[in-house]
Motif scaffolding. Structure first.
Motif, PDB file in Angstrom:
ATOM      1  N   ARG A  22      55.274   5.101  99.230  1.00  0.00           N
ATOM      2  CA  ARG A  22      54.668   4.484 100.164  1.00  0.00           C
ATOM      3  C   ARG A  22      53.199   4.800 100.647  1.00  0.00           C
ATOM      4  O   ARG A  22      52.314   4.098 100.294  1.00  0.00           O
ATOM      5  CB  ARG A  22      55.367   3.899 101.368  1.00  0.00           C
ATOM      6  CG  ARG A  22      54.530   2.824 102.124  1.00  0.00           C
ATOM      7  CD  ARG A  22      55.473   2.433 103.390  1.00  0.00           C
ATOM      8  NE  ARG A  22      54.941   1.503 104.178  1.00  0.00           N
ATOM      9  CZ  ARG A  22      54.550   0.021 103.651  1.00  0.00           C
ATOM     10  NH1 ARG A  22      55.257  -0.445 102.644  1.00  0.00           N
ATOM     11  NH2 ARG A  22      53.769  -0.600 104.569  1.00  0.00           N
TER      12      ARG A  22
ATOM     13  N   GLU B 179      52.688  -3.478  98.751  1.00  0.00           N
ATOM     14  CA  GLU B 179      54.189  -3.860  98.272  1.00  0.00           C
ATOM     15  C   GLU B 179      54.502  -4.067  96.759  1.00  0.00           C
ATOM     16  O   GLU B 179      55.471  -3.736  96.297  1.00  0.00           O
ATOM     17  CB  GLU B 179      54.433  -5.088  99.066  1.00  0.00           C
ATOM     18  CG  GLU B 179      54.601  -4.865 100.750  1.00  0.00           C
ATOM     19  CD  GLU B 179      55.707  -3.978 101.275  1.00  0.00           C
ATOM     20  OE1 GLU B 179      56.725  -3.931 100.221  1.00  0.00           O
ATOM     21  OE2 GLU B 179      55.605  -3.317 102.110  1.00  0.00           O
TER      22      GLU B 179
ATOM     23  N   VAL C   4      54.521  -0.651  95.226  1.00  0.00           N
ATOM     24  CA  VAL C   4      55.891  -0.095  95.524  1.00  0.00           C
ATOM     25  C   VAL C   4      56.668  -0.554  94.662  1.00  0.00           C
ATOM     26  O   VAL C   4      57.695  -0.030  94.067  1.00  0.00           O
ATOM     27  CB  VAL C   4      56.251  -0.158  97.000  1.00  0.00           C
ATOM     28  CG1 VAL C   4      57.740   0.259  97.150  1.00  0.00           C
ATOM     29  CG2 VAL C   4      55.144   0.510  97.831  1.00  0.00           C
TER      30      VAL C   4
END
Length: 650
Positions: free
Chosen positions: A446, A612, A615
């Protein structure tokens, strides 16, 4: 981390993430080569020696045994002895009746009359001889050694007679002479560099038609030196000259003049030019001339008697000794022109200096087409797009790119190279091998996504920044993640606005970490080093500091030799000026970081959304970055330039 295209002002254009008609007269024939039978001398000598040893062994008769005197007497009494040979010292060489030989010795202190009577009684044939053997046996004993010594002496004298440089030909030039069979490379095989080929072809044309230039009063150049970064094709152009020229072409490297014996280099230079004069008109090509053409006096310990300096002095003398009507041109190549002696570069020696730079976009496309001739490319391969995405690549880099793409296709079990293969090959050339086993921890994954999202968003938000092509968090080489940018056009000048945006994008990863996590990390180390170098050059060389003013301290070193090493003793400014440079560099970096942090805070939702996606997908295209900003209604600050799309690779 951010990986950008190679920048002209920073040396390499890349920063990486984390850590010739016929001549007037025919050429003179070359000196006769050594006869082919000479190579058989040593094998013949060895064969004769072995043959003599075998014959001598066969003529030695049956094997002999050594008998004590008492056993010898016993054999005589038993009637086993057939014949003996006795010398004045009592040495006995005999033969038994069964054919076996023996040797023994009669003690001279004993009375041998009784032994003689026994020998006569038993019918033994007695022969008297002299000690010392025959002259023939003595000669045969040393004949093999004499034959070998004689062959070596004879071959050494023959080598001295045939080679003007002495034993073994140390003083002979190691130049490869190309006359009849020429390389197949022609100027048409060298993609791009039309100006370079035109200037070099004038040399060939002058050697072909000297009268045409003499009619106009033009004097021939004595030497042409090609200067450029490694891998730009200097040697390839020389091979093309050899292929195009209809005159003898002598090729040699600078290191071929360097030997452990003093004076050998100068002797080889003399021999090289003697061969060129015998074959005039001719061309001498000397690759890596910096090996012998370095500045004299630079080696303070060895002084003026250094072997390389003697070689250079001889080269200078030979070039001065050129007869302009002789038709000899010296063609040289180097990628270190700053190390060459000024006397070598003055007019009258090397009259022309041809710069061979890194290829531009059109030349890169032509080079890629040349290297792709021997491969099978899929329909989705666009060589123009690849050329646009490889600024700063040399011809050797592009050849390696095609080869890596072919290797990727073979790994996948295919013989056709597609666009994905070449994209993967470009990543490998720029970043290194993709580490599939280097798995990141969830929190590290992350953090890398946040870092790369910061780079990508700022590249899209800054007006002068290059468009984003691809963002990935897959580790490769020393990098944990990469944001690739491709320029819209090949730049030669960089404005202050472009450099300011460049610093902002560079610090975008660190700024994103500060916005999201409230603290920085070691992942920005390479970004900080690259940004510091750019900011320092803005202040020190480009005059973009209001405090220091329009002052520039250029390094003067060729950019293709890498980042120059700074020596405090060689700086052309004071310590006070250095303090100002440091303060201004820090000010530019702080201002860029503040700007990056503010932009990311204003677009926090887009930052979180792109994080996001990274990821989840690991790799996103440049269009995705713009789509995220549009979704958040942040399209207003964007420039209207058309972005570059890149193939996603997971």
């Amino acid at each position: 981390m951010i990986t950008r295209v190679r920048q002209a002002f920073s040396g390499r254009h890349e920063t990486r993430s984390a850590k010739p008609g016929p001549p007037n007269e025919p050429p003179k024939p070359a000196p006769p080569s050594a006869p082919s039978w000479r190579r058989w001398l040593l094998p013949i000598g060895i064969a004769i020696t072995l043959l003599l040893l075998i014959v001598r062994g066969m003529s030695a008769g049956p094997p002999t045994a050594s008998l004590p005197y008492s056993d010898f007497v016993s054999d005589v009494n038993a009637g086993k002895v057939a014949a003996i040979r006795v010398n004045e010292t009592g040495d006995v060489h005999g033969t038994l009746k069964d054919g076996k030989g023996f040797v023994s010795r009669i003690p001279t202190a004993l009375n041998n009359a009784q032994l003689e009577g026994r020998l006569h009684a038993k019918g033994v044939k007695i022969t008297a001889t002299r000690s010392g053997g025959s002259a023939t046996a003595f000669f045969l004993m040393f004949l093999p050694l004499l034959v070998i010594i004689g062959l070596f002496m004879w071959s050494g004298q023959a080598a001295q007679r045939s080679m003007a440089g002495g034993v073994g030909g140390f003083g002979r030039s190691k130049a490869k002479i190309i006359e009849a069979e020429r390389p197949t490379t022609r100027f048409a095989d060298v993609a791009g560099y039309e100006g370079v080929k035109r200037e070099i072809s004038e040399i060939v044309d002058f050697l072909r038609h000297p009268d045409r230039y003499a009619a106009a009063g033009a004097k021939p150049p004595r030497g042409v030196i090609m200067v450029g970064p490694p891998g730009t094709g200097k040697t390839l152009i020389a091979r093309a000259v050899a292929g195009e020229a209809e005159v003898p072409f002598l090729s040699v490297t600078g290191s071929a003049f360097v030997e452990m014996f003093v004076g050998v280099g100068a002797s080889r230079v003399r021999d090289l030019f003697d061969n060129a004069r015998k074959r005039a008109p001719s061309i001498i090509f000397m690759d890596e001339i910096d090996a012998i053409g370095g500045k004299r006096g630079a080696r303070l310990i060895t002084g003026g008697h250094d072997e390389r300096e003697q070689t250079l002095n001889q080269l200078l003398a030979e070039m001065d000794g050129f007869d302009q009507s002789s038709g000899i041109v010296l063609l040289a190549a180097t990628n270190r022109p700053e190390t060459l002696d000024p006397a070598l570069l003055r007019p009258g020696r090397f009259d022309r200096q041809v710069i061979i730079p890194l290829p531009n976009q059109a030349e890169r496309a032509a080079i890629l087409a040349v290297h792709a001739k021997s491969t099978h490319l899929a329909d989705d391969v666009d060589l123009d797009r690849i050329a646009r995405g490889t600024p700063g690549f040399s011809g050797a880099d592009l050849a390696n790119l095609i080869n890596e793409g072919a290797i990727n296709a073979v790994r996948a079990g295919r013989t056709v190279i597609n666009a994905a293969d070449l994209d993967a090959a470009r990543d490998r050339v720029l970043l290194g091998r993709r580490e599939t086993s280097n798995a990141l921890l969830p929190e590290e994954r992350r953090a890398v996504a946040v870092h790369e999202s910061g780079h990508a968003l700022l590249a899209a938000l800054c007006e002068h920044a290059d468009p984003v092509a691809k963002v990935t968090i897959l580790p490769a080489g020393l990098t944990l993640g990469v944001t690739e940018q491709l320029p819209e056009a090949e730049r030669h000048l960089y404005s202050e606005g472009y450099l300011t945006d460049l610093l902002t994008v560079r610090l975008g990863g660190r700024a994103a970490e500060l916005v999201v996590f409230g603290e920085g990390s070691t992942g920005a180390a390479d970004d900080l080093a690259g940004a510091t170098q750019i900011a320092a050059r803005m202040v020190r060389e480009f005059g973009l500091s209001s405090t220091l003013g329009p002052v520039g301290y250029a390094t003067g070193s060729p950019q293709y030799l890498g980042a120059p090493t700074e020596d405090a003793l060689l700086r052309p400014y004071s310590e006070q000026t250095q303090r100002i440079i440091d303060e201004e560099t820090s000010r530019l970096l702080r201002r860029a970081e503040e700007r990056a942090t503010k932009l990311l805070r204003d677009h926090r939702r887009a930052l979180d959304r792109l994080t996001e996606l990274l990821v989840e997908q690991e790799t996103v295209a440049g269009d995705t970055v713009l789509s995220v900003l549009r979704e958040e209604e942040d399209i207003a600050p964007l420039r209207t330039a058309k972005p570059v799309s890149a193939r996603s690779r997971t």
